[in-house]
Write an enzyme that holds these catalytic residues in place. Sequence first.
Site, PDB file in Angstrom:
ATOM      1  N   GLY A   1      -5.332  -2.173   6.079  1.00 18.00           N
ATOM      2  CA  GLY A   1      -4.249  -1.329   5.570  1.00 18.00           C
ATOM      3  C   GLY A   1      -4.269  -1.232   4.053  1.00 18.00           C
TER       4      GLY A   1
ATOM      5  N   ASN B   1      -5.427  -3.853  14.053  1.00 15.15           N
ATOM      6  CA  ASN B   1      -5.598  -3.064  15.285  1.00 15.15           C
ATOM      7  C   ASN B   1      -5.851  -1.593  14.968  1.00 15.15           C
ATOM      8  OD1 ASN B   1      -3.137  -2.117  14.528  1.00 15.15           O
ATOM      9  ND2 ASN B   1      -2.057  -2.647  16.414  1.00 15.15           N
TER      10      ASN B   1
ATOM     11  N   THR C   1      -2.344   1.872  12.016  1.00 19.31           N
ATOM     12  CA  THR C   1      -2.057   2.535  10.734  1.00 19.31           C
ATOM     13  C   THR C   1      -3.103   2.176   9.673  1.00 19.31           C
ATOM     14  OG1 THR C   1      -0.553   0.771  10.034  1.00 19.31           O
ATOM     15  CG2 THR C   1       0.443   2.658  11.155  1.00 19.31           C
TER      16      THR C   1
ATOM     17  N   LYS D   1       7.511  -5.618  17.482  1.00 20.64           N
ATOM     18  CA  LYS D   1       6.673  -6.693  18.008  1.00 20.64           C
ATOM     19  C   LYS D   1       5.837  -7.364  16.920  1.00 20.64           C
ATOM     20  CE  LYS D   1       4.642  -6.019  22.085  1.00 20.64           C
ATOM     21  NZ  LYS D   1       3.972  -5.269  23.184  1.00 20.64           N
TER      22      LYS D   1
ATOM     23  N   ASN E   1       3.003 -15.657  16.600  1.00 20.61           N
ATOM     24  CA  ASN E   1       1.611 -16.032  16.873  1.00 20.61           C
ATOM     25  C   ASN E   1       0.932 -16.602  15.632  1.00 20.61           C
ATOM     26  OD1 ASN E   1       1.718 -15.192  19.533  1.00 20.61           O
ATOM     27  ND2 ASN E   1       1.017 -13.108  19.076  1.00 20.61           N
TER      28      ASN E   1
ATOM     29  N   TYR F   1      12.364  -1.903  11.845  1.00 17.37           N
ATOM     30  CA  TYR F   1      11.569  -2.543  10.774  1.00 17.37           C
ATOM     31  C   TYR F   1      12.393  -3.633  10.094  1.00 17.37           C
ATOM     32  CZ  TYR F   1       8.593  -2.744   6.557  1.00 17.37           C
ATOM     33  OH  TYR F   1       7.778  -3.143   5.531  1.00 17.37           O
TER      34      TYR F   1
ATOM     35  N   LYS G   1      11.716  -7.703  10.255  1.00 25.23           N
ATOM     36  CA  LYS G   1      11.391  -8.451   9.038  1.00 25.23           C
ATOM     37  C   LYS G   1      12.425  -9.540   8.771  1.00 25.23           C
ATOM     38  CE  LYS G   1       7.581  -6.381   7.594  1.00 25.23           C
ATOM     39  NZ  LYS G   1       6.304  -7.111   7.444  1.00 25.23           N
TER      40      LYS G   1
ATOM     41  N   ARG H   1       5.646   8.696   3.023  1.00 23.64           N
ATOM     42  CA  ARG H   1       6.411   8.103   1.925  1.00 23.64           C
ATOM     43  C   ARG H   1       6.392   9.003   0.698  1.00 23.64           C
ATOM     44  NH1 ARG H   1       5.142   1.807   2.205  1.00 23.64           N
ATOM     45  NH2 ARG H   1       3.110   2.527   2.860  1.00 23.64           N
TER      46      ARG H   1
HETATM   47  N1  UDP Z   1      11.614  10.954   0.127  1.00 23.83           N
HETATM   48  C1  UDP Z   1      11.745  12.274  -0.248  1.00 23.83           C
HETATM   49  N2  UDP Z   1      10.811  13.175   0.177  1.00 23.83           N
HETATM   50  C2  UDP Z   1       9.757  12.845   0.963  1.00 23.83           C
HETATM   51  C3  UDP Z   1       9.612  11.482   1.329  1.00 23.83           C
HETATM   52  C4  UDP Z   1      10.556  10.565   0.903  1.00 23.83           C
HETATM   53  O1  UDP Z   1      12.695  12.634  -0.960  1.00 23.83           O
HETATM   54  O2  UDP Z   1       8.962  13.733   1.325  1.00 23.83           O
HETATM   55  C5  UDP Z   1      12.624   9.985  -0.311  1.00 23.83           C
HETATM   56  C6  UDP Z   1      13.211   9.120   0.789  1.00 23.83           C
HETATM   57  O3  UDP Z   1      14.299   9.763   1.423  1.00 23.83           O
HETATM   58  C7  UDP Z   1      13.632   7.895   0.024  1.00 23.83           C
HETATM   59  C8  UDP Z   1      12.615   7.816  -1.118  1.00 23.83           C
HETATM   60  O4  UDP Z   1      12.025   9.089  -1.213  1.00 23.83           O
HETATM   61  O5  UDP Z   1      14.910   8.059  -0.537  1.00 23.83           O
HETATM   62  C9  UDP Z   1      11.525   6.782  -0.889  1.00 23.83           C
HETATM   63  O6  UDP Z   1      11.060   6.979   0.411  1.00 23.83           O
HETATM   64  P1  UDP Z   1       9.795   6.213   0.996  1.00 23.83           P
HETATM   65  O7  UDP Z   1       9.613   6.721   2.379  1.00 23.83           O
HETATM   66  O8  UDP Z   1       8.671   6.340   0.045  1.00 23.83           O
HETATM   67  O9  UDP Z   1      10.178   4.682   1.016  1.00 23.83           O
HETATM   68  P2  UDP Z   1      11.485   3.840   1.320  1.00 23.83           P
HETATM   69  O10 UDP Z   1      11.743   3.193   0.014  1.00 23.83           O
HETATM   70  O11 UDP Z   1      12.633   4.734   1.716  1.00 23.83           O
HETATM   71  O12 UDP Z   1      11.077   2.926   2.392  1.00 23.83           O
END
Ligand code: UDP
Length: 322
Positions: free
Chosen positions: A12, A34, A37, A93, A101, A147, A151, A188
């Site tokens: 990853g 695996n 991702t 999981k 594990n 998630y 965690k 993200r």
């Molecule tokens: N976000 C966004 N547009 C996108 C993807 C994410 O505005 O296309 C926003 C999302 O709603 C969050 C922030 O960017 O407020 C960071 O999101 P990310 O998924 O990177 O990570 P997170 O910190 O939320 O796990």
Amino acid sequence: MKKRVLITGGAGFLGSHLCDYFISKEYRVVAMDNLITGDIRNIEHLFSHPDFEFYHHDVSKFVHVPGELHYILHFASPASPIDYLKIPIQTLKVGSLGTHNLLGLAKAKNARILVASTSEIYGDPLVHPQDEGYWGNVNPIGPRGVYDEAKRFQEAITMAYNRFHKVETRIVRIFNTYGPRMRLNDGRALPAFIGQALRGEDLTVFGEGNQTRSFCYVSDLIEGIYRLLLSDYDEPVNIGNPAEITILQFAEEILSLTQSNSKIVFKPLPADDPKQRQPNIELAKRILGWEPKVERAEGLKTTLAYFRGLDKVDLYKPSLNF
Ligand code: UDP
């Protein structure tokens, strides 16, 4: 004799950087993944190295590694909100059964184990910036709960193995991190914005974009994790970059960096999206002598160069191939 380390999630984003780092520090590295991702291309260059091995395995099932192990780093997990919406059960999981594990393996091998926790354990925080003493504000049954709660369970079982079985454990709470080998389409903010800019699409800012995040460059994070592993501190430690920015500002930075003509469009904010996030890193500074060094402008440049160098087909790939 070189020490031997198992890195789960080794193909990853973070796992592959850890593999590189430990090989460069002259460890023997066993990577396990695996490949749901993870991407084998992230570690392909290591396959010819005599100190590198790869196991294609799901750590939520019993983990067997022959031979000695000195350290285990548990980094296997989907880590992007759109991934854990698609594979919620696997996400639960790997953080729970997978961690169990690996703690069992650490006990059997007399190895020290470091588990990857997350700023998500703070949920939508009511304390700002977040320090390790804050217990969080998490919705257990929301879409991110799979998630966050996995965690949180991971932290609980890790401390239980520490206290009950006297296993040497370390817990790193990782805040938003970026750099080469992120998946371009993992949903993200950073890869989403860069991908959109490179395809000439509009950048999708969720909500009004006034939510904040604090982005850490991957090399800083890896250095912090290594120091924590070798430290004697067994309670959770935040590692991240406190440079906080709104998501709208962040999108604007990516537009100017990519010199794209794309526009910013606003989309609905996903459920339970944290409004503010910034690590308090005083503990890491004090006990590890660590703080981030790479400025966002520099880190983003390197990351953009990586994304530009990918095959065209990667630009259009779905997040997960199923
Ligand atoms: N976000 C966004 N547009 C996108 C993807 C994410 O505005 O296309 C926003 C999302 O709603 C969050 C922030 O960017 O407020 C960071 O999101 P990310 O998924 O990177 O990570 P997170 O910190 O939320 O796990």
